[in-house]
Design a protein around this motif. Structure first.
Motif, PDB file in Angstrom:
ATOM      1  N   GLU A   1      -7.263  33.009  -4.963  1.00  0.00           N
ATOM      2  CA  GLU A   1      -8.329  32.031  -5.156  1.00  0.00           C
ATOM      3  C   GLU A   1      -9.599  32.760  -5.581  1.00  0.00           C
ATOM      4  O   GLU A   1      -9.869  33.879  -5.138  1.00  0.00           O
TER       5      GLU A   1
ATOM      6  N   VAL B   1     -13.526  32.841  -5.220  1.00  0.00           N
ATOM      7  CA  VAL B   1     -14.665  32.360  -4.451  1.00  0.00           C
ATOM      8  C   VAL B   1     -15.906  32.880  -5.151  1.00  0.00           C
ATOM      9  O   VAL B   1     -16.161  34.090  -5.170  1.00  0.00           O
TER      10      VAL B   1
ATOM     11  N   LYS C   1      -8.637  40.867   5.463  1.00  0.00           N
ATOM     12  CA  LYS C   1      -9.725  40.107   6.063  1.00  0.00           C
ATOM     13  C   LYS C   1      -9.906  40.469   7.533  1.00  0.00           C
ATOM     14  O   LYS C   1     -11.000  40.330   8.098  1.00  0.00           O
TER      15      LYS C   1
ATOM     16  N   THR D   1     -16.756  34.665   4.159  1.00  0.00           N
ATOM     17  CA  THR D   1     -16.629  33.580   5.144  1.00  0.00           C
ATOM     18  C   THR D   1     -15.853  32.392   4.572  1.00  0.00           C
ATOM     19  O   THR D   1     -15.068  31.752   5.287  1.00  0.00           O
ATOM     20  N   ALA D   2     -16.052  32.122   3.290  1.00  0.00           N
ATOM     21  CA  ALA D   2     -15.407  30.959   2.667  1.00  0.00           C
ATOM     22  C   ALA D   2     -13.970  31.223   2.244  1.00  0.00           C
ATOM     23  O   ALA D   2     -13.203  30.282   2.021  1.00  0.00           O
ATOM     24  N   ALA D   3     -13.603  32.498   2.124  1.00  0.00           N
ATOM     25  CA  ALA D   3     -12.273  32.849   1.613  1.00  0.00           C
ATOM     26  C   ALA D   3     -11.187  32.474   2.610  1.00  0.00           C
ATOM     27  O   ALA D   3     -11.349  32.628   3.821  1.00  0.00           O
ATOM     28  N   SER D   4     -10.055  31.995   2.099  1.00  0.00           N
ATOM     29  CA  SER D   4      -8.964  31.549   2.968  1.00  0.00           C
ATOM     30  C   SER D   4      -7.783  32.514   2.987  1.00  0.00           C
ATOM     31  O   SER D   4      -6.852  32.322   3.763  1.00  0.00           O
ATOM     32  N   GLY D   5      -7.796  33.551   2.158  1.00  0.00           N
ATOM     33  CA  GLY D   5      -6.668  34.467   2.077  1.00  0.00           C
ATOM     34  C   GLY D   5      -6.670  35.523   3.163  1.00  0.00           C
ATOM     35  O   GLY D   5      -7.631  35.676   3.924  1.00  0.00           O
ATOM     36  N   ASP D   6      -5.583  36.282   3.228  1.00  0.00           N
ATOM     37  CA  ASP D   6      -5.452  37.375   4.187  1.00  0.00           C
ATOM     38  C   ASP D   6      -6.129  38.654   3.687  1.00  0.00           C
ATOM     39  O   ASP D   6      -6.363  39.575   4.467  1.00  0.00           O
TER      40      ASP D   6
ATOM     41  N   SER E   1      -8.993  25.734  -9.182  1.00  0.00           N
ATOM     42  CA  SER E   1      -8.595  26.395  -7.933  1.00  0.00           C
ATOM     43  C   SER E   1      -9.618  27.425  -7.480  1.00  0.00           C
ATOM     44  O   SER E   1      -9.285  28.569  -7.147  1.00  0.00           O
ATOM     45  N   SER E   2     -10.871  27.029  -7.498  1.00  0.00           N
ATOM     46  CA  SER E   2     -11.935  27.959  -7.107  1.00  0.00           C
ATOM     47  C   SER E   2     -12.897  27.266  -6.145  1.00  0.00           C
ATOM     48  O   SER E   2     -12.948  26.043  -6.064  1.00  0.00           O
ATOM     49  N   LYS E   3     -13.630  28.083  -5.410  1.00  0.00           N
ATOM     50  CA  LYS E   3     -14.698  27.606  -4.546  1.00  0.00           C
ATOM     51  C   LYS E   3     -16.014  28.137  -5.092  1.00  0.00           C
ATOM     52  O   LYS E   3     -16.083  29.282  -5.553  1.00  0.00           O
TER      53      LYS E   3
END
Length: 267
Positions: free
Chosen positions: A26, A28, A159, A68-73, A47-49
């Motif tokens: 993703e 960010v 992360k 903080t906003a990232a959802s990946g490992d 597919s971006s924030k």
């Protein structure tokens, strides 16, 4: 990815990531007050924030928002004036998977300091650069080595590392020395740094400072003074910025990692 104007660099970087990254990922984006059409362009990326700051919050604070906003490992801090190449993320991830003692891994590049620099590159355009990067990767397949520090233009780490050592230190505004500080704290925590000698990416270098007419030398000197004071180096910021320092000396002096002294909380 942090942005502040410099739309042409950002486009080239994003296009290279899309072209050369088969992994599930993703974007960010954290924008620090762009006025050149960057926001409209970033809004078009699927597919971006996107986090929009009204003013320039600087490199450390902006990247902290992105982390903080990232959802990946895994987190990759990637400057918007880089151009990634075939297999870049695959091989960076492979090093982290191969050796759990590695806390942060970075690539070789043309326009960086210290051990990551590849001198004497002579490609003239993007096509030749990609050919050079492919040849470099083949010649240095599965090679890597330990550096004293890494440059923040491209740093990949789990992360979980930030849960252990904290955020980038926002005292280093607008940029310079926050990457040194982050690497020091990773090493103090018991992790090692690693240069993936089999990964080459292009780095224009300093484009955000130039585009926004920010005095790079003044920022570097100011943050060198802050860095020298934080880590009790006993030298001036001028001496530090011009003649360098040995990160390993600080690491050995500061071990073990103490949360009260070394952890930097997210704001």
């Amino acid at each position: 990815m942090l942005t502040r104007n410099a739309l042409n660099y950002t486009k080239e970087c994003i296009e290279s990531v899309i072209r050369h990254t088969p992994e599930n990922f993703e974007f960010v984006f954290v924008d620090n007050g762009s006025t050149d059409g960057t926001l409209e362009y970033l809004q078009s990326i699927p597919s971006s924030k996107l986090i929009c700051n009204q003013e320039n919050r600087g490199f450390a604070a902006g990247n902290n928002q992105g982390i903080t906003a990232a959802s990946g490992d895994y987190i990759c801090l990637l400057n918007n004036d880089t151009v990634v190449t075939e297999g870049w993320l695959t091989r960076l991830l492979a090093w982290l998977d191969k050796d759990p003692s590695i806390g942060i891994v970075g690539p070789r590049s043309n326009n960086v300091a210290w051990a990551q620099r590849v001198n004497g590159v002579n490609y003239r355009d993007s096509r030749e650069m990609e050919q050079f990067a492919l040849q470099w990767a083949l010649l240095h397949k599965d090679q890597g080595f330990f550096p004293h520090k890494l440059i923040g233009h491209c740093m990949l780490f789990p992360k979980s590392l930030v849960a252990q050592i904290g955020a980038l230190d926002e005292r280093f505004f607008p940029g310079n020395y926050e990457d040194d500080d982050f690497c020091l704290r990773a090493r103090i925590s018991g992790k090692i740094l690693w240069i993936a000698n089999d990964v080459y990416i292009h780095h224009y270098g300093g484009s955000t400072f130039r585009t926004n007419q920010t005095n790079y030398a003044a920022s570097a000197l100011d943050n060198a003074n802050k860095f020298a004071k934080k880590w009790s180096l006993g030298i001036s910021g001028f001496e530090l910025d011009n003649y360098g320092y040995n990160p390993s000396d600080i690491v050995e002096r500061e071990k073990p990692f103490r949360t009260q002294r070394h952890y930097v909380p997210f704001k």
